[in-house]
Scaffold this active site. Structure first.
Site, short mmCIF file in Angstrom:
data_model
loop_
_atom_site.label_atom_id
_atom_site.label_comp_id
_atom_site.label_asym_id
_atom_site.label_seq_id
_atom_site.Cartn_x
_atom_site.Cartn_y
_atom_site.Cartn_z
N ARG A 73 14.39 -0.02 -10.64
CA ARG A 73 12.82 -0.20 -9.52
C ARG A 73 15.04 -0.43 -8.26
O ARG A 73 13.96 0.42 -6.96
CB ARG A 73 12.25 -1.76 -9.85
N LYS A 103 8.51 -14.72 -0.42
CA LYS A 103 7.72 -13.16 -0.29
C LYS A 103 5.86 -13.67 -0.12
O LYS A 103 5.69 -14.38 -0.35
CB LYS A 103 8.27 -12.08 -0.82
N MET A 124 -18.81 -10.54 -4.60
CA MET A 124 -17.59 -10.63 -3.64
C MET A 124 -17.75 -11.38 -3.50
O MET A 124 -17.02 -13.10 -2.78
CB MET A 124 -18.23 -9.31 -2.09
N TYR A 130 -25.49 -9.45 -11.70
CA TYR A 130 -24.96 -8.10 -11.98
C TYR A 130 -25.32 -7.40 -13.06
O TYR A 130 -24.51 -8.45 -13.92
CB TYR A 130 -23.89 -7.47 -10.75
#
Length: 378
Positions: free
Chosen positions: A129, A30, A299, A251
Site C-alpha cells: 500500500r 486522521k 437520507m 421505500y
C-alpha cells in the site's frame, strides 16, 4: 445528538500506553480523529501525556498543529504532496516518506533551508500500500547521499492482519521489518497499530500507533473489549403512528408489518452517517427496550418498530439511543456488515456535539511548533 467522552479517550490511551510498557504510545487522529473532532480529541490526549500524533493529510496536520503543545510532533502519514514541502517544513510537521521521490523532495527542501529536517521513513513489509519496497530499501541503503539533510526520527511499517492474532502474516511482517531496519540508518522503530499492540511485546518496538482503539473500537474482534466506550449517538423521534398487519413501511415496500404495531419515524439517515446497510437490521434503544429498524434507511429518516413500548412513550422530540454503552460501535458495525472504523468516520456534521471530560485541559499550553523544530519522535 452525538456525545463524545474525552475522558474515555484519554483513559483508553493510558491503557494502551501501559500495555506497550517501555515503548512510547502515539495517537492517530486522521479523518478528524475518526470523525470525533481532532481539535478536541488532540488536546485531551496531550493532557493525558501523549506527545506524538499522526494524521493522513497535510491539511489535517496544519489544522491540528495549533491545538497541541509546542513540544508535540505531528506526523503526516501520506507524506507531503509535491510543492507543499516548504509549508510543511515551516509548520514543523514531520512527513512520513513513502517513496524515493518523497525522500528526494524532502532532502531538497532541507538543502534549500540549509539545515536538517525531521522525517519518518515507511517501508512496505507486505501490505503493498504505502512505503518503500525491499528493492527500494536496498537502493536507498546503497546511496550514501540519499538521506543527506534528513533527520531520520523513526522507521515504520504497517500491519495488514493484526486483528487476526494467529495470522502468519504478522510474524512475517515483523521479520521483514527487522530486515529492512538492518539496511537503514539506526533509528527508533514503529510497527504496531491498535490491534498490533495486543500481539505482544515483539511487535511494540519503540512507538505504537493506536487509532481506532482510542475511540472504543475493539482491538481484537471476538475477544472482550478492554477499551472504554467513547460515543453515544441519539436521534429524535419525529412522529409515531399505529399501523395494521400487512402495512408496508418505507421505500420499495420491502418490509410489511406481520402484525398490528406502532412505527416511530426518527430523524436519522444515511446523510447523517446512519448507514443504508442498516436497513431491516439496525436497532435503537429506549428505556432498556430494543426497537428494531424496519424498512429502508433513507437520507434523513429511519423507521423503528416501537410496538414493545407503551402507547405514548415516544412523543415527538424524544431521544432514542443508536450507539451507547450497551449497544456499541462494534455492534452497530456488525449489523451493518462493516467495521467500527466506518461507522465512526461516517458520522456527519448534522449532529449537535457534546463533549464530556475536557475540564482537565487547563494546564496545557497549545502553540505552533517553531519553524522546523518539533520534538524528536523518541
Amino acid at each position: 445528538m452525538l456525545t463524545i467522552d474525552l475522558a474515555a479517550i484519554a483513559a483508553n490511551w493510558r491503557l494502551l500506553k501501559a500495555r506497550v510498557g517501555r515503548a512510547d504510545c502515539a495517537a492517530v487522529l486522521k479523518a478528524d480523529a475518526y470523525g470525533l473532532g481532532a481539535s478536541r480529541v488532540g488536546p485531551a490526549l496531550a493532557a493525558a501525556g501523549c506527545r506524538h500524533f499522526f494524521v493522513a493529510h497535510i491539511d489535517e496536520a496544519l489544522a491540528l498543529r495549533p491545538h497541541l503543545p509546542a513540544q508535540a510532533t505531528v506526523a503526516v502519514l501520506h507524506g507531503v504532496p509535491p510543492g507543499a514541502e516548504a509549508d510543511a517544513a515551516a509548520a514543523g510537521l514531520v512527513p512520513v516518506l513513502n517513496s524515493r521521490p518523497q525522500v528526494d523532495a524532502w532532502r531538497a527542501q532541507a538543502a534549500r533551508r540549509g539545515r536538517r529536517l525531521p522525517a519518518i521513513l515507511q517501508v512496505d513489509t507486505g501490505m503493498s500500500r504505502l512505503g518503500l519496497s525491499p528493492v527500494e530499501v536496498e537502493a536507498l541503503a546503497a546511496d550514501p547521499q540519499a538521506l543527506d539533510g534528513i533527520d531520520l526520527v523513526l522507521v515504520m511499517s504497517h500491519l495488514a492482519c493484526a486483528d487476526e492474532p494467529a495470522h502468519p502474516a504478522n510474524a512475517a511482517q515483523r521479520e521483514r521489518f527487522a530486515a529492512a531496519r538492518r539496511r537503514l540508518p539506526a533509528a527508533p522503530a514503529s510497527l504496531a497499530n491498535s490491534s498490533g499492540i495486543f500481539l505482544g511485546a515483539d511487535w511494540h518496538f519503540d512507538l505504537a500507533r493506536p487509532g481506532a482503539a482510542l475511540y472504543g473500537v475493539a482491538p481484537v474482534p471476538g475477544a472482550a473489549n478492554p477499551m472504554r466506550p467513547v460515543v453515544r449517538l441519539q436521534a429524535k423521534v419525529i412522529q409515531t403512528r399505529a399501523i395494521d398487519a400487512g402495512t408496508p413501511v418505507g421505500y420499495g415496500f420491502g418490509w410489511c408489518a406481520p402484525a398490528a404495531t406502532r412505527i416511530a419515524t426518527v430523524s436519522v439517515g444515511y446523510a447523517d452517517g446512519w448507514l443504508r446497510s442498516l436497513s431491516d437490521r439496525g436497532t435503537a434503544w429506549f428505556d432498556g427496550v430494543e426497537l428494531p429498524l424496519v424498512g429502508r434507511v433513507s437520507m434523513d429518516t429511519a423507521t423503528f418498530d416501537v410496538g414493545a413500548l407503551p402507547d405514548g412513550a415516544l412523543p415527538p422530540g424524544t431521544l432514542v439511543d443508536l450507539i451507547d454503552a450497551r449497544h456499541g460501535v462494534d455492534a452497530v458495525a456488525a449489523q451493518a456488515g462493516t467495521i467500527g472504523y466506518e461507522v465512526l468516520t461516517s458520522l456527519g456534521s448534522r449532529y449537535a456535539r457534546h463533549y464530556l471530560g475536557g475540564d482537565e485541559l487547563g494546564g496545557i499550553q497549545t502553540a505552533p511548533a517553531r519553524d522546523g523544530v518539533p520534538a524528536a519522535m523518541a
